[in-house]
Design a protein around this motif. Sequence first.
Motif, short mmCIF file in Angstrom:
data_model
loop_
_atom_site.label_atom_id
_atom_site.label_comp_id
_atom_site.label_asym_id
_atom_site.label_seq_id
_atom_site.Cartn_x
_atom_site.Cartn_y
_atom_site.Cartn_z
N UNK A 269 0.84 -1.20 0.00
CA UNK A 269 0.00 0.00 0.00
C UNK A 269 0.87 1.25 0.00
N UNK A 270 0.49 2.23 -0.82
CA UNK A 270 1.17 3.53 -0.78
C UNK A 270 0.36 4.43 0.16
N UNK A 271 0.86 4.58 1.37
CA UNK A 271 0.12 5.35 2.38
C UNK A 271 -0.03 6.82 1.97
N UNK A 272 0.88 7.33 1.18
CA UNK A 272 0.76 8.73 0.75
C UNK A 272 -0.50 8.93 -0.07
N UNK A 273 -0.82 8.01 -0.95
CA UNK A 273 -2.04 8.11 -1.75
C UNK A 273 -3.28 7.94 -0.87
N UNK B 246 5.54 3.21 2.03
CA UNK B 246 5.45 3.10 0.57
C UNK B 246 5.64 1.63 0.14
N UNK B 247 4.64 0.83 0.53
CA UNK B 247 4.70 -0.58 0.23
C UNK B 247 4.56 -0.92 -1.24
N UNK B 248 4.12 0.05 -2.02
CA UNK B 248 3.91 -0.23 -3.45
C UNK B 248 5.20 -0.23 -4.26
N UNK B 249 6.34 0.09 -3.63
CA UNK B 249 7.58 0.14 -4.41
C UNK B 249 7.93 -1.24 -4.99
N UNK C 217 6.26 -1.40 -8.19
CA UNK C 217 6.98 -0.59 -9.17
C UNK C 217 8.21 -1.35 -9.69
N UNK C 218 8.89 -2.01 -8.78
CA UNK C 218 10.09 -2.76 -9.15
C UNK C 218 9.74 -3.91 -10.09
N UNK C 219 8.64 -4.61 -9.81
CA UNK C 219 8.23 -5.72 -10.67
C UNK C 219 7.86 -5.23 -12.06
#
Length: 644
Positions: A376-380, A607-610, A613-615
Amino acid sequence: MQSPLTSPTIEEQAKSTAPNGQVFPLPSEADYAAESERLRSLVAEQRLMGREIVVVMGVGFVGAVMAGVVADTVDQSGSPSKFVIGMQRPSPRSFWKIPTINQGICPVQAEDPEVAPLISRCVLDKKTLIATYSYEALALADVVVVDVQCDYHKKDFGNVRSGHAEIGALEDSLKVIGEYISPDCLVLIETTVPPGTTEYVAYPIIKKAFERRGLVQTSPVKHPKGGHGFTGQADVRDQKSDERSTKDEGRGTVAEQSISSANRFPPTASRSTKHEERRTEAAEPLLAHSFERVMPGRNYVSSIRDFWRVCSGINDQARQRVEKFLSEVLNVQDYPLTVLDRPLESETCKIVENSYRATILAFLNEWSLFSETNGVDLMKVIDAIKVRPTHDNIIFPGPGIGGYCLPKDGGLGVWAYHTLMGFEQDIFKITPQAIDINDTRALRPAQLTRDALRNMGKIVAASKIAVLGASYREDVGDTRYSGSEIVVRKLTEMGGDVVVHDPYVKHWFEFEQQETYPGAGHSRKEFFRNQDGLTDMRMAENLDQALRGADAVVLAVRHQEYQNLDPDTVVTQIGHPAAIIDCFGLLSDEQIKRYFELGCEVKGLGRGHVKRMKDQVKEKAPHTNLCMILGSGSPAMQWYRLRM
């Protein structure tokens, strides 16, 4: 009592050095006598002009600018109405502030462009502001504003309950005030203090000082057969005034130069000698409390002058006096005062206000960890929540919280409940836990740095790590209790070679002077190992110097300079791919992807969504590599796109 320093045995004790390197000798015994005479002469001139004499005790972060705001005050005709004397103890650490102010220079660095002209204007042009080290100023004051630091020292890292409030300096200042002031002098405590301090600490100290001095006040009594007694204010007298000498106060005598109330404040009402009766009673201190809400940054002055204030007084007269004083000094037309019944309430107001803020920030820590482990992207998420008006003040905590207030104020409340008020019940659960969470949150960036380096086949102990941002919030130079300090200390404990850059910080005294700053034995170095070498750490002069050769880059503060860093430029400055740690949601998804494309490893708080992004970059990699080999416009590449 104040005494001039005796001849020092160590040369360094006889001088005070300003941050710019300018050296000032500490005052001698002869200097005290001359300074007292200077003050008496200046105050006499100011009284002839009808100006109120205000002493600001403590010209540090808050007191210096508060002194300027008061000194800039004008009456309805536009003429200056206050004469301000900033007072600072003549210690080697602080004495330099006095001659600095008297040169028209503010002793604190500020990003607000209004600060420097304010101090310069009041000192050099309006001549309504001076600074002194002499307690003689207190004997001449109509109002004393107390801005003496009250700290909270934590014995164990991440355990606020193990700490205690350090109010010794405030108590010492109050004792001096009680020995010097006239009973009709208003004492306004601005310092953030443990709830109950004004009533349970300040009042007894000053009241007992008045009793020792034999101070009494006589109040009018109406004659039962008609007529009126004295219709003015209660007349304050010092029964021991005949015994007081005019010796220079620098020699240590208490309020030696007494100015009678009759001379300083001639009665404005008539007396009836025929039926007048008067009652004599012990003099009551006029104590008030009004906490500041100072915010460092470009609105520093405005946060003092143009902002809502809460005030209170220990009795009706003190309450009326403080309301009148603040109404003359602050912009109460646009930001009305809130007047509470007693100081305990206004003191509690400040502690609850900051504890609430600290709790909201701590609350997001667990959701930050949740987000990191669940993609999860907590910023969003926060941005999506903030569109709701009732939740638009939600804020991401970054690498812990800092500044002088939020990391400690809740602790002042807990300490006061058990110590000043003597209660044993363990009623505080959320307030201390929030502080503990916020204090230890700064350990997380070090963990993410370790993990990112490990993914690149490196370890912290063999890496150069650039930390971008030293201050506790964006676009200011205030490093007090910043999360970045803990990041640096933890990475250093793990063996990392840390370099720091901050466009607003030239000297990071928490490291350069860590043996004595913020106080001897109170540095946070005590919580970590391998810290001695940090005394030699100096701020990188520019971003290029900090980034060159770094194995990891920690984006620790949301300074404007760091918000749009181009990944290609950063990697070029570094010289090779590196671990990039985003502590404050500085990186966009496009920037994160680009760092991955450049061979970097990226991690971030909340920023768990990184990983996603990497995948995506990995999936795109074969296409990108083929494009580089064949050429994006070649017939072979066009055929490949059609087949895909």
